[in-house]
Scaffold this motif. Sequence first.
Motif, PDB file in Angstrom:
ATOM      1  N   LYS A   7       0.829  -1.191   0.000  1.00 49.29           N
ATOM      2  CA  LYS A   7       0.000   0.000   0.000  1.00 49.29           C
ATOM      3  C   LYS A   7       0.866   1.245   0.000  1.00 49.29           C
ATOM      4  O   LYS A   7       0.599   2.212  -0.708  1.00 49.29           O
ATOM      5  CB  LYS A   7      -0.933   0.007   1.213  1.00 49.29           C
ATOM      6  N   LEU A   8       1.948   1.196   0.803  1.00 50.93           N
ATOM      7  CA  LEU A   8       2.848   2.348   0.831  1.00 50.93           C
ATOM      8  C   LEU A   8       3.565   2.512  -0.500  1.00 50.93           C
ATOM      9  O   LEU A   8       3.834   3.644  -0.936  1.00 50.93           O
ATOM     10  CB  LEU A   8       3.867   2.204   1.956  1.00 50.93           C
ATOM     11  N   GLN A   9       3.857   1.396  -1.131  1.00 52.93           N
ATOM     12  CA  GLN A   9       4.514   1.463  -2.442  1.00 52.93           C
ATOM     13  C   GLN A   9       3.581   2.123  -3.464  1.00 52.93           C
ATOM     14  O   GLN A   9       4.011   2.947  -4.259  1.00 52.93           O
ATOM     15  CB  GLN A   9       4.915   0.061  -2.887  1.00 52.93           C
ATOM     16  N   GLY A  10       2.295   1.797  -3.451  1.00 46.76           N
ATOM     17  CA  GLY A  10       1.311   2.398  -4.360  1.00 46.76           C
ATOM     18  C   GLY A  10       1.156   3.891  -4.101  1.00 46.76           C
ATOM     19  O   GLY A  10       1.120   4.716  -5.026  1.00 46.76           O
ATOM     20  N   LEU A  16       5.155  10.175  -6.266  1.00 42.05           N
ATOM     21  CA  LEU A  16       6.283  10.383  -7.187  1.00 42.05           C
ATOM     22  C   LEU A  16       5.806  10.948  -8.521  1.00 42.05           C
ATOM     23  O   LEU A  16       6.411  11.883  -9.068  1.00 42.05           O
ATOM     24  CB  LEU A  16       7.029   9.059  -7.390  1.00 42.05           C
ATOM     25  N   VAL A  17       4.690  10.445  -9.033  1.00 46.39           N
ATOM     26  CA  VAL A  17       4.124  10.954 -10.282  1.00 46.39           C
ATOM     27  C   VAL A  17       3.658  12.402 -10.099  1.00 46.39           C
ATOM     28  O   VAL A  17       3.880  13.254 -10.974  1.00 46.39           O
ATOM     29  CB  VAL A  17       2.961  10.041 -10.756  1.00 46.39           C
ATOM     30  N   LEU A  18       3.032  12.710  -8.948  1.00 45.25           N
ATOM     31  CA  LEU A  18       2.589  14.081  -8.684  1.00 45.25           C
ATOM     32  C   LEU A  18       3.782  15.038  -8.585  1.00 45.25           C
ATOM     33  O   LEU A  18       3.739  16.160  -9.127  1.00 45.25           O
ATOM     34  CB  LEU A  18       1.760  14.150  -7.392  1.00 45.25           C
ATOM     35  N   MET A  22       4.514  18.163 -11.071  1.00 45.22           N
ATOM     36  CA  MET A  22       4.716  19.517 -10.559  1.00 45.22           C
ATOM     37  C   MET A  22       6.051  20.093 -11.026  1.00 45.22           C
ATOM     38  O   MET A  22       6.178  21.301 -11.230  1.00 45.22           O
ATOM     39  CB  MET A  22       4.626  19.525  -9.027  1.00 45.22           C
ATOM     40  N   MET A  23       7.022  19.265 -11.252  1.00 45.46           N
ATOM     41  CA  MET A  23       8.306  19.747 -11.756  1.00 45.46           C
ATOM     42  C   MET A  23       8.219  20.054 -13.249  1.00 45.46           C
ATOM     43  O   MET A  23       8.899  20.964 -13.735  1.00 45.46           O
ATOM     44  CB  MET A  23       9.403  18.692 -11.490  1.00 45.46           C
TER      45      MET A  23
END
Length: 198
Positions: A7-10, A16-18, A22-23
Amino acid sequence: MLMAARKLQGIGLVLLVLIFAMMLYPVSLKVAATRSELARINHQIERTRDNIRYLESELAVRASMRQLEQWNADSFGYSAPDASQYLSSERQLASLDGLPRARGANEVAPVLMAMVSPVGTPEPAATPVKAEAKPTAEKPVVLAQAETPVRSDSAPRLAPTRRREQLKMIEDQLLAESTLADLKRAAAREAKEGKSGQ
């Protein structure tokens, strides 16, 4: 525990995608700003090229003295000024009066001043002249007054003109006796119809 790690990996992948998105957002804004600046510069380049083409054609025309002389002879009729056209001082320019004037340009009626005493005020009685008084050289001013009082409620009388005569003729034609008789007959007939209809 393995479930908690998955769950933490998901959640970590979503975060990470967000962060990556944002970058990339400021980079996309910078790209859009650079594109609009590039479009503005391209527009300026096109305008400058058009101006250069216009100036080149203007120079080509002006370089051709034969063409200019032909245009002057056909359309403009310009000539170089003569020595007689120059004035030697400002005084000559100010006193230059050889220009043609329109008829009646300087024929302006003079302004006349008049004094009027109020209507109905009695004139002051003449005082007896004493023997010691010196005679004056000035003549007394006498004002003219109308013998008949002026009425402001009466319509002013104007001289008959051709326009008035034409209007009078039209009124006579419109209000001829036959026209008036026709109007009276029509009014009487309408009055009879109105009484019989009630």
